[in-house]
Design a protein around this motif. Structure first.
Motif, PDB file in Angstrom:
ATOM      1  N   MET A   1       7.535   1.208  14.516  1.00 25.51           N
ATOM      2  CA  MET A   1       7.341   2.026  13.320  1.00 25.51           C
ATOM      3  C   MET A   1       7.276   1.119  12.089  1.00 25.51           C
ATOM      4  O   MET A   1       6.458   1.324  11.181  1.00 25.51           O
ATOM      5  N   GLY A   2       8.134   0.096  12.073  1.00 25.71           N
ATOM      6  CA  GLY A   2       8.131  -0.864  10.959  1.00 25.71           C
ATOM      7  C   GLY A   2       6.803  -1.592  10.844  1.00 25.71           C
ATOM      8  O   GLY A   2       6.255  -1.757   9.746  1.00 25.71           O
TER       9      GLY A   2
ATOM     10  N   PHE B   1       1.433   0.239   4.189  1.00 22.95           N
ATOM     11  CA  PHE B   1       1.849  -0.033   2.803  1.00 22.95           C
ATOM     12  C   PHE B   1       1.503  -1.464   2.396  1.00 22.95           C
ATOM     13  O   PHE B   1       2.070  -1.988   1.439  1.00 22.95           O
ATOM     14  N   GLU B   2       0.567  -2.062   3.110  1.00 22.44           N
ATOM     15  CA  GLU B   2       0.173  -3.430   2.791  1.00 22.44           C
ATOM     16  C   GLU B   2      -0.350  -3.495   1.346  1.00 22.44           C
ATOM     17  O   GLU B   2      -1.134  -2.644   0.908  1.00 22.44           O
ATOM     18  N   GLY B   3       0.114  -4.482   0.594  1.00 22.48           N
ATOM     19  CA  GLY B   3      -0.359  -4.639  -0.784  1.00 22.48           C
ATOM     20  C   GLY B   3       0.398  -3.796  -1.796  1.00 22.48           C
ATOM     21  O   GLY B   3       0.195  -3.934  -3.000  1.00 22.48           O
ATOM     22  N   VAL B   4       1.269  -2.919  -1.312  1.00 27.16           N
ATOM     23  CA  VAL B   4       2.059  -2.075  -2.228  1.00 27.16           C
ATOM     24  C   VAL B   4       3.347  -2.836  -2.560  1.00 27.16           C
ATOM     25  O   VAL B   4       3.994  -3.403  -1.675  1.00 27.16           O
ATOM     26  N   GLU B   5       3.700  -2.831  -3.862  1.00 25.64           N
ATOM     27  CA  GLU B   5       4.896  -3.567  -4.263  1.00 25.64           C
ATOM     28  C   GLU B   5       6.156  -2.776  -3.872  1.00 25.64           C
ATOM     29  O   GLU B   5       6.329  -1.627  -4.294  1.00 25.64           O
ATOM     30  N   ILE B   6       6.994  -3.407  -3.057  1.00 25.33           N
ATOM     31  CA  ILE B   6       8.217  -2.746  -2.576  1.00 25.33           C
ATOM     32  C   ILE B   6       9.342  -3.770  -2.584  1.00 25.33           C
ATOM     33  O   ILE B   6       9.189  -4.868  -2.032  1.00 25.33           O
ATOM     34  N   ASN B   7      10.456  -3.459  -3.246  1.00 22.89           N
ATOM     35  CA  ASN B   7      11.566  -4.418  -3.206  1.00 22.89           C
ATOM     36  C   ASN B   7      12.863  -3.793  -2.693  1.00 22.89           C
ATOM     37  O   ASN B   7      13.907  -4.441  -2.683  1.00 22.89           O
ATOM     38  N   LYS B   8      12.777  -2.526  -2.279  1.00 19.24           N
ATOM     39  CA  LYS B   8      13.980  -1.865  -1.778  1.00 19.24           C
ATOM     40  C   LYS B   8      13.577  -0.663  -0.927  1.00 19.24           C
ATOM     41  O   LYS B   8      12.557  -0.021  -1.197  1.00 19.24           O
TER      42      LYS B   8
ATOM     43  N   HIS C   1      10.608  -5.709   8.343  1.00 14.32           N
ATOM     44  CA  HIS C   1       9.168  -5.915   8.190  1.00 14.32           C
ATOM     45  C   HIS C   1       8.751  -5.998   6.729  1.00 14.32           C
ATOM     46  O   HIS C   1       7.612  -6.345   6.425  1.00 14.32           O
ATOM     47  N   PHE C   2       9.661  -5.647   5.839  1.00 12.83           N
ATOM     48  CA  PHE C   2       9.362  -5.710   4.406  1.00 12.83           C
ATOM     49  C   PHE C   2      10.186  -6.795   3.714  1.00 12.83           C
ATOM     50  O   PHE C   2       9.908  -7.147   2.568  1.00 12.83           O
ATOM     51  N   GLY C   3      11.223  -7.289   4.405  1.00 12.38           N
ATOM     52  CA  GLY C   3      12.079  -8.319   3.820  1.00 12.38           C
ATOM     53  C   GLY C   3      12.841  -7.842   2.597  1.00 12.38           C
ATOM     54  O   GLY C   3      13.006  -8.583   1.629  1.00 12.38           O
ATOM     55  N   VAL C   4      13.291  -6.591   2.635  1.00  9.57           N
ATOM     56  CA  VAL C   4      13.991  -6.021   1.480  1.00  9.57           C
ATOM     57  C   VAL C   4      15.300  -5.365   1.937  1.00  9.57           C
ATOM     58  O   VAL C   4      15.459  -5.040   3.113  1.00  9.57           O
ATOM     59  N   PRO C   5      16.250  -5.167   1.009  1.00 15.07           N
ATOM     60  CA  PRO C   5      17.499  -4.491   1.384  1.00 15.07           C
ATOM     61  C   PRO C   5      17.334  -2.980   1.520  1.00 15.07           C
ATOM     62  O   PRO C   5      16.379  -2.404   1.002  1.00 15.07           O
ATOM     63  N   VAL C   6      18.284  -2.390   2.216  1.00  9.84           N
ATOM     64  CA  VAL C   6      18.307  -0.929   2.393  1.00  9.84           C
ATOM     65  C   VAL C   6      19.485  -0.347   1.616  1.00  9.84           C
ATOM     66  O   VAL C   6      20.595  -0.863   1.692  1.00  9.84           O
ATOM     67  N   VAL C   7      19.224   0.699   0.874  1.00  6.01           N
ATOM     68  CA  VAL C   7      20.291   1.480   0.250  1.00  6.01           C
ATOM     69  C   VAL C   7      20.226   2.867   0.864  1.00  6.01           C
ATOM     70  O   VAL C   7      19.136   3.406   1.030  1.00  6.01           O
ATOM     71  N   PHE C   8      21.374   3.409   1.240  1.00  3.60           N
ATOM     72  CA  PHE C   8      21.326   4.800   1.728  1.00  3.60           C
ATOM     73  C   PHE C   8      22.123   5.724   0.820  1.00  3.60           C
ATOM     74  O   PHE C   8      23.191   5.362   0.318  1.00  3.60           O
TER      75      PHE C   8
END
Ligand code: 5GP
Length: 194
Positions: free
Chosen positions: A38-39, A46-53, A71-78
């Motif tokens: 899924m990742g 979401f390739e090319g979309v800016e995502i940091n979290k 797969h995005f190299g970003v932290p997760v907040v729940f």
């Protein structure tokens, strides 16, 4: 059929009341290899979309979000479900009605972990009426952050959440969209996706 749709057909159980039970791979026992696929798929979409979290909601979203985050190299907040509303100003809060449990929860995110510079990908297991997503979007708005996109594992397309969220202009990527399901026969029909 894609890999998730195939898995739903194989192991999903259609219950009365428009509930799809997928606790053998998504909601109780967790298939981490499936989450990994899924990742990969969301990283493509979401390739090319800016995502940091990544933001998700407890409990079922957490496992998926953690694997996907690699797969995005970003932290997760729940977002945490809380019985008592913390009014000390340190939390963003939103009220969310649970589709499965039919009760209302206040969900909270600490102001420490979300701020105006964040570009957030929301990840969750299911989309039904969209209450959970609207709560998460409200929290992101309170932080002055922006929603980069939304990734849902299973959207129940016969409920109105998907339409509401797409009409609001968000990039919503559901990996499987169930257009109809029948508890008496167990038949599940998916929306064609390109
Ligand atoms: P919504 O807020 O969109 O109405 O519902 C989303 C939440 O309800 C999801 O996070 C999920 O936990 C739960 N949910 C809604 N429909 C189903 C379903 O058919 N099966 C399961 N297992 N959970 C569901």
């Amino acid at each position: 059929m894609n890999f998730l749709e195939e898995r739903i057909v194989k192991n999903g159980i259609v219950k009365e009341g428009n509930i799809l039970k997928v606790d053998s791979f998504l909601n109780h026992q967790l298939d981490v290899d499936l989450f990994d696929r899924m990742g990969i798929e969301w990283a493509k979409r979401f390739e090319g979309v800016e995502i940091n979290k990544i933001l998700t909601i407890e409990a079922s979203g957490i496992g998926i979000a953690c694997v996907v985050a690699r797969h995005f190299g970003v932290p997760v907040v729940f977002a945490k479900k809380s019985k008592s509303v913390n009014l000390d100003g340190e939390m963003y809060t939103a009220e969310v009605e649970s589709f499965t449990h039919k009760n209302k929860n206040v969900v909270i995110v600490s102001k420490k972990f979300l701020n105006k510079d964040d570009k957030v990908l929301i990840i969750d297991d299911f989309l039904a009426n969209g209450c959970a997503l609207q709560g998460l979007i409200s929290i992101i708005n309170q932080a002055g952050a922006s929603v980069s996109g939304i990734g849902i594992a299973i959207e129940k397309g016969f409920q109105n959440g998907g339409q509401i969220i797409r009409n609001m202009g968000y990039k919503l990527e559901s990996l499987a969209i169930v257009d109809s399901m029948d508890a008496s026969t167990g038949e599940i029909k998916f929306r064609d996706q390109i």
